[in-house]
Enzyme design. Structure first.
Site, short mmCIF file in Angstrom:
data_model
loop_
_atom_site.label_atom_id
_atom_site.label_comp_id
_atom_site.label_asym_id
_atom_site.label_seq_id
_atom_site.Cartn_x
_atom_site.Cartn_y
_atom_site.Cartn_z
N ARG A 275 0.85 -1.18 0.00
CA ARG A 275 0.00 0.00 0.00
C ARG A 275 0.90 1.25 0.00
O ARG A 275 2.02 1.20 0.55
CB ARG A 275 -0.88 0.03 1.26
CG ARG A 275 -2.02 -0.96 1.25
CD ARG A 275 -3.11 -0.56 0.25
NE ARG A 275 -4.24 -1.46 0.29
CZ ARG A 275 -4.48 -2.45 -0.58
NH1 ARG A 275 -3.63 -2.65 -1.57
NH2 ARG A 275 -5.55 -3.20 -0.48
N HIS B 43 -1.93 1.22 -9.38
CA HIS B 43 -2.58 0.20 -8.54
C HIS B 43 -3.32 -0.85 -9.39
O HIS B 43 -4.52 -1.07 -9.23
CB HIS B 43 -3.54 0.87 -7.54
CG HIS B 43 -3.85 -0.02 -6.36
ND1 HIS B 43 -4.08 0.45 -5.10
CD2 HIS B 43 -3.98 -1.37 -6.26
CE1 HIS B 43 -4.34 -0.55 -4.27
NE2 HIS B 43 -4.28 -1.68 -4.97
P1 NDP Z 1 -1.88 -12.02 4.16
O1 NDP Z 1 -2.73 -11.53 5.27
O2 NDP Z 1 -2.07 -13.39 3.64
O3 NDP Z 1 -0.36 -11.86 4.55
C1 NDP Z 1 0.16 -10.79 5.25
C2 NDP Z 1 1.49 -11.22 5.85
O4 NDP Z 1 2.13 -10.07 6.41
C3 NDP Z 1 1.32 -12.25 6.97
O5 NDP Z 1 2.21 -13.30 6.77
C4 NDP Z 1 1.64 -11.44 8.22
O6 NDP Z 1 2.27 -12.17 9.26
C5 NDP Z 1 2.61 -10.41 7.69
N1 NDP Z 1 2.64 -9.25 8.58
C6 NDP Z 1 1.59 -8.51 9.00
N2 NDP Z 1 2.00 -7.52 9.83
C7 NDP Z 1 3.33 -7.67 9.93
C8 NDP Z 1 4.33 -6.96 10.64
N3 NDP Z 1 4.04 -5.92 11.44
N4 NDP Z 1 5.60 -7.38 10.51
C9 NDP Z 1 5.91 -8.44 9.75
N5 NDP Z 1 5.02 -9.16 9.04
C10 NDP Z 1 3.73 -8.77 9.13
O7 NDP Z 1 -2.06 -10.95 2.97
P2 NDP Z 1 -1.84 -11.16 1.40
O8 NDP Z 1 -0.52 -11.83 1.19
O9 NDP Z 1 -3.03 -11.76 0.78
O10 NDP Z 1 -1.79 -9.63 0.91
C11 NDP Z 1 -0.81 -8.75 1.42
C12 NDP Z 1 -1.13 -7.32 1.00
O11 NDP Z 1 -0.90 -7.14 -0.39
C13 NDP Z 1 -2.58 -6.87 1.17
O12 NDP Z 1 -2.87 -6.54 2.50
C14 NDP Z 1 -2.64 -5.66 0.25
O13 NDP Z 1 -2.24 -4.51 0.96
C15 NDP Z 1 -1.58 -5.98 -0.81
N6 NDP Z 1 -2.22 -6.23 -2.11
C16 NDP Z 1 -1.95 -5.33 -3.12
C17 NDP Z 1 -2.49 -5.52 -4.36
C18 NDP Z 1 -2.16 -4.60 -5.48
O14 NDP Z 1 -2.82 -4.66 -6.53
N7 NDP Z 1 -1.18 -3.74 -5.36
C19 NDP Z 1 -3.38 -6.65 -4.66
C20 NDP Z 1 -3.58 -7.53 -3.54
C21 NDP Z 1 -3.00 -7.31 -2.31
P3 NDP Z 1 1.53 -13.29 10.15
O15 NDP Z 1 1.84 -14.58 9.46
O16 NDP Z 1 2.15 -13.20 11.48
O17 NDP Z 1 0.07 -12.97 10.17
C1 OXD Z 2 -6.25 -5.64 -3.10
C2 OXD Z 2 -5.79 -4.65 -4.07
O1 OXD Z 2 -6.06 -5.44 -1.89
O2 OXD Z 2 -6.22 -4.72 -5.23
O3 OXD Z 2 -6.78 -6.67 -3.52
O4 OXD Z 2 -4.99 -3.79 -3.72
#
Ligand code: NDP
Ligand code: OXD
Length: 308
Positions: free
Chosen positions: A223, A271
Site C-alpha cells: 500500500r 494500482h
Molecule cells: P496475508 O494476510 O495473507 O499476509 C500478510 C502477511 O504479512 C502475513 O504473513 C503477516 O504475518 C505479515 N505481517 C503482518 N503484519 C506484519 C508486521 N508488522 N511485521 C511483519 N510481518 C507482518 O495478505 P496477502 O498476502 O493476501 O496480501 C498482502 C497485501 O498485499 C494486502 O494486504 C494488500 O495490501 C496488498 N495487495 C496489493 C495488491 C495490489 O494490486 N497492489 C493486490 C492484492 C493485495 P503473520 O503470518 O504473522 O500474520
Molecule cells: C487488493 C488490491 O487489496 O487490489 O486486492 O490492492
C-alpha cells in the site's frame, strides 16, 4: 436478503451476470441502486459507504472486494458483523504476473533503460547473474509465499521477513522487528507485500533503506501508506537505492506534480498489480455466505485486533 456491490462498475456488471447465473434466488444490486436498505444483508465493497451499520440495519457480513482491508475502519463495524477479505485465486495469479515482471525489471535495470531511452542514450550496463541478486519479501502471507514460490525458477537467492515464524523450502526466513536489519542487509531487491496496519504504516523509510546494501532496488505492491515518499526520493537521489517500482501510492491517484510522476528512477503503475477476478470471486463470496448461514467459520475473516 440482498447482496449489495459497491466497487468497480465494469466488473460489477460481470458480478451481476454471475450472481444471476449461479444464485438466481439471491437478489444482487449495484451501488447506488441499493433498493430497500433493510433488505441488504451482505455488502461487497472496495471503498465502504459511510456509516454502514446505520445505513443498513440488517447487515450481517461485509466483504472487501480486494485482498487488503485497510480502506475499512473496522472499529466502525459492530462486532457482530464480520469483515471478510477476498481469498480467491484470481488475485494471486495476477499478483504473481505483475510482481515477477517487476522483480525481473528491477533485476535487468529496466527503470534505468527507460530513463536512458527518454534521454536518447544507448549504453549497456553490466549484467548481474540471478544467483547473485538476492530478493527479499516482506510479508510471508498468501501473496508473499506465492511470489517466492514463483521466483524460485529464476535462481535468485530468496529471503523472507514476517511477523510470525515461517519455514519455506529454499527461502531464508527472518522473524520480527529484531531480525529486520539482518534481513535487509542481505536483500538486493526488496518487495513489500505487507498489509497496511498501524505497525506497518511508514515502514519503508530512510532508516530501513539505510540497512539495505547500497544501490538496492524496491518494489512496493503493498500500500502507498507503507512508504515515506520523501525518504524514497532522498534515497534514490543519493544512491542509497537505485530504482523503485511502485504500484501503490498515497493518495491514489497521485496529485499532479508529485515527484513520483517524473523521477527517472521510479516506474509507477496505477494500482493495477492485481484485481479480483469476478468468476472466482463470486464463487468465493457464495461459499462464504453459505458457511455464514450454516454458522461455520469464515475463510478470510479479518482479525479485528491485528487489523488484517
Ligand atoms: P496475508 O494476510 O495473507 O499476509 C500478510 C502477511 O504479512 C502475513 O504473513 C503477516 O504475518 C505479515 N505481517 C503482518 N503484519 C506484519 C508486521 N508488522 N511485521 C511483519 N510481518 C507482518 O495478505 P496477502 O498476502 O493476501 O496480501 C498482502 C497485501 O498485499 C494486502 O494486504 C494488500 O495490501 C496488498 N495487495 C496489493 C495488491 C495490489 O494490486 N497492489 C493486490 C492484492 C493485495 P503473520 O503470518 O504473522 O500474520
Ligand atoms: C487488493 C488490491 O487489496 O487490489 O486486492 O490492492
Amino acid at each position: 436478503m440482498t447482496v449489495l456491490y459497491k466497487a468497480n462498475m465494469v466488473r460489477g456488471a460481470e458480478w451481476a451476470r454471475l450472481f444471476a447465473e449461479r444464485a438466481p434466488d439471491l437478489p444482487f444490486r449495484l451501488w447506488p441502486d441499493i433498493g430497500d436498505p433493510t433488505e441488504v444483508r451482505y455488502l461487497v465493497a472496495w471503498m465502504p459507504p459511510d456509516d454502514i451499520a446505520k445505513s443498513f440495519p440488517n447487515l450481517e457480513l461485509v466483504f472487501s472486494v480486494g485482498a487488503g482491508v485497510d480502506q475499512f475502519d473496522i472499529t466502525k463495524l459492530p462486532p457482530h458483523i464480520p469483515l471478510v477479505r477476498m481469498l480467491e485465486p484470481g488475485i494471486t495469479e495476477r499478483m504473481l504476473e505483475y510482481a515477477s515482471m517487476a522483480v525481473l525489471a528491477l533485476h535487468r535495470d529496466l527503470v534505468h533503460f527507460i530513463a536512458q531511452q527518454r534521454e536518447q542514450v544507448w549504453r549497456e550496463l553490466p549484467v548481474t547473474q540471478t544467483g547473485e541478486r538476492r530478493v527479499g519479501v516482506m510479508g510471508l502471507g498468501l501473496l508473499g509465499q506465492a511470489l517466492l514460490g514463483r521466483l524460485k525458477s529464476f535462481g535468485f537467492p530468496l529471503l523472507g521477513w514476517n511477523r510470525s515464524p515461517r519455514s519455506i523450502a529454499g527461502v531464508t526466513c527472518f522473524v520480527g522487528a529484531g531480525a529486520l536489519p539482518d534481513f535487509l542487509g542481505q536483500t538486493d531487491i526488496l518487495v513489500c507485500l505487507l498489509p497496511l496496519t498501524s505497525e506497518t504504516r511508514g515502514i519503508l523509510n530512510a532508516n530501513l533503506f539505510a540497512h539495505l546494501p547500497r544501490g538496492a532496488r524496491l518494489l512496493n505492491v503493498g500500500r502507498g501508506g507503507h512508504l515515506v515518499g520523501a525518504d524514497l526520493i532522498a534515497a534514490l537521489d543519493s544512491g542509497v537505492l537505485s530504482a523503485a517500482v511502485l504500484d501503490v501510492a498515497e493518495p491514489e491517484p497521485l496529485p499532479a506534480g508529485h515527484p513520483f510522476w517524473s523521477h527517472p528512477r521510479i516506474l509507477l503503475t496505477p494500482h493495477i498489480a492485481s484485481t479480483t477476478k469476478p468468476e472466482t470471486a463470486v464463487e468465493f463470496v457464495l461459499d462464504v455466505i453459505a458457511r455464514h448461514r450454516r454458522g461455520e467459520a469464515l475463510p478470510g475473516r479479518v482479525d479485528r485486533d491485528r487489523g488484517y
